[in-house]
Design an enzyme around this catalytic site. Structure first.
Site: not given
Ligand code: ACO
Length: 427
Positions: A305, A362
């Site tokens: 998140h 979710d």
């Molecule tokens: N699985 C594995 N790795 C992940 C995940 C995940 N679900 N989420 C983040 N990471 C990793 C990223 O690859 C990144 O790694 P790095 O530093 O080595 O490059 C690090 O964790 C930071 O993640 P970001 O993508 O920069 O975080 P951001 O704040 O931009 O994205 C998000 C947040 C979109 C929710 C992301 O965690 C994600 O895509 N999660 C999966 C989709 C999801 O569950 N979305 C629902 C969110 S809640 C909502 O909107 C209702």
């Protein structure tokens, strides 16, 4: 930052004092509105992770401590004690309703549930395979064609009630359309949630009794989704509304923004992922390892998140609710066990620990929707129904903010510099 509440910025040898705004929970924002006029520079913050685009009195989140409050009330108190219409009232009007207000609000939400009969023809134009999110977005935008633009406060309020009341009808009709069943009309002797369940699951000429476990789980789910401050879809609603677009047009844009799998579409993606893991022999470590592989862009859906870096309080509540609801309904869903084991494996893994990745709202919501009989491609529609009061509250807040201007960010241009026109034969 200086001790008299100003931040100092030095740019190209020029000193600039920037005012600081402190929120009611002590959050600090450096006001950069004079930055460009006085220095020509702008801030650059792709994905807006460090940018406060507005002041808001609706929802407070402390992502480090896992706190979520609507108008000051803790999410766990609201999930335990409130009804979804009460939370709608709280978010939109700023306070919990008194008993007479609650009854009046409920009555209005029920009496405006019908949609114009001509709108039913729109459903006929969609192929049976149409995703219910596209139908919901199109239908909410179409409400603008039937209910006039808002000018007065009364007209705005009436359209808010219409939207809350009719969205659930449109959502249920989109489901009935997808399974080829006739539409079931709402009834004035049923409550908000009962009407939704009736329109979803009743069939003509057969009595339909609402299961109270299902009703109460739905109430909790909608409350937990009701607002989440400046997320992707809410920012979209505020942005579209800032240009003066109608309530219906702005919320329809929010529905489209919610649809993506990184946002509200994650609930559908979680179930599809859990199903894939199950069919693949429930090798959790394989999927956790896949997220870490440089050659794969696989992510654990329902994990991570932008704001929560400790735990998502909504996920905790839903995890507990999933056990209770499945037990009461007598549903034995292998995906719940897979979700729990996957969570355990991921939370013990240094990749997830270092990046502070935890289950989000979710992760467990889909298991609950399944147990309630709601099909997978309706999950994001359910999220949208829950998020409606939040979007409406933000649309109103944006519209009524003192000195509100159209939202229009800047950019740093990185394209070609000026070059002469090239005649066709010389290219
Ligand atoms: N699985 C594995 N790795 C992940 C995940 C995940 N679900 N989420 C983040 N990471 C990793 C990223 O690859 C990144 O790694 P790095 O530093 O080595 O490059 C690090 O964790 C930071 O993640 P970001 O993508 O920069 O975080 P951001 O704040 O931009 O994205 C998000 C947040 C979109 C929710 C992301 O965690 C994600 O895509 N999660 C999966 C989709 C999801 O569950 N979305 C629902 C969110 S809640 C909502 O909107 C209702």
């Amino acid at each position: 930052m200086s001790d008299h509440g100003k931040a100092k910025l030095q740019i190209d040898g020029k000193d600039l004092e920037l005012p600081v705004t402190v929120g009611s929970e002590g959050e600090v924002g450096v006001d950069i509105s004079r930055l460009r006029p006085e220095t020509g520079a702008i801030t650059l913050d792709p994905s807006l992770a460090n940018t406060g685009a507005c002041e808001s009195a609706i929802t407070y989140i402390d992502g480090e401590k896992g706190i979520l409050r609507y108008r000051g009330y803790d999410i766990s108190d609201l999930a335990m004690h409130a009804s979804f219409p009460e939370v709608c009232h709280l978010l939109i009007y700023g306070r919990l309703p008194t008993r007479p207000e609650r009854e009046g609000f409920r009555t209005r939400l029920t009496r405006h549930s019908l949609v114009h009969e001509d709108m039913k023809k729109f459903f006929e134009g969609f192929p049976p395979s149409a995703h219910p999110m596209v139908i919901l977005s199109a239908m909410i935008a179409s409400l603008s064609a039937f209910y006039p633009e808002e000018d007065t406060e009364e007209e705005i309020d009436l359209n808010i009630i219409r939207l809350l009341a009719k969205a659930k009808t449109l959502a249920a009709f989109s489901y009935k359309k997808s399974i080829g069943q006739p539409f079931i009309y709402p009834r004035n002797d049923r409550t908000y949630l009962e009407n939704f369940l009736l329109m979803m699951f009743a069939v003509p000429a057969e009595p339909y009794d609402v299961d109270q476990t299902v009703r109460s789980a739905l109430n909790k789910l909608l409350i937990l989704h009701a607002d989440h401050e400046q997320n992707c879809s809410t920012t979209t609603v505020r942005t579209v509304g800032s240009g003066g677009a109608s309530l219906f047009a702005s919320i329809s844009a929010g529905v489209s923004a919610l649809w993506g799998p990184l946002h509200g579409g994650a609930n559908q993606a979680v179930i599809e992922m859990l199903e894939q893991i199950r069919q693949d022999g429930s090798d959790f470590q394989k999927y956790v390892d896949l997220t870490k592989s440089k050659d794969s862009d696989f992510k654990l859906m329902g994990f991570g998140h932008r704001v929560y870096k400790n735990f998502d309080p909504r996920a905790r509540i839903l995890k507990e609710a999933a056990d209770e609801v499945l037990d009461k309904l007598g549903v034995d869903d292998p995906l719940l066990e897979i979700a729990k084991q996957l969570e355990e494996v991921a939370l013990a893994d240094s990749y997830f620990v270092e990046r502070k990745l935890y289950p989000n709202v979710d992760f467990y919501s889909g298991v609950l929707y399944r147990a309630m009989g709601i099909p997978t491609d309706m999950f994001t529609v359910m999220f949208a129904l829950g998020r409606l009061p939040g979007w409406i509250a933000h649309w109103l807040e944006q519209r009524n903010a003192p000195g509100a201007r159209i939202i229009r960010p800047r950019q740093i241009y990185t394209g070609e510099t000026a070059r002469p026109w090239e005649p066709l034969d010389e290219r």
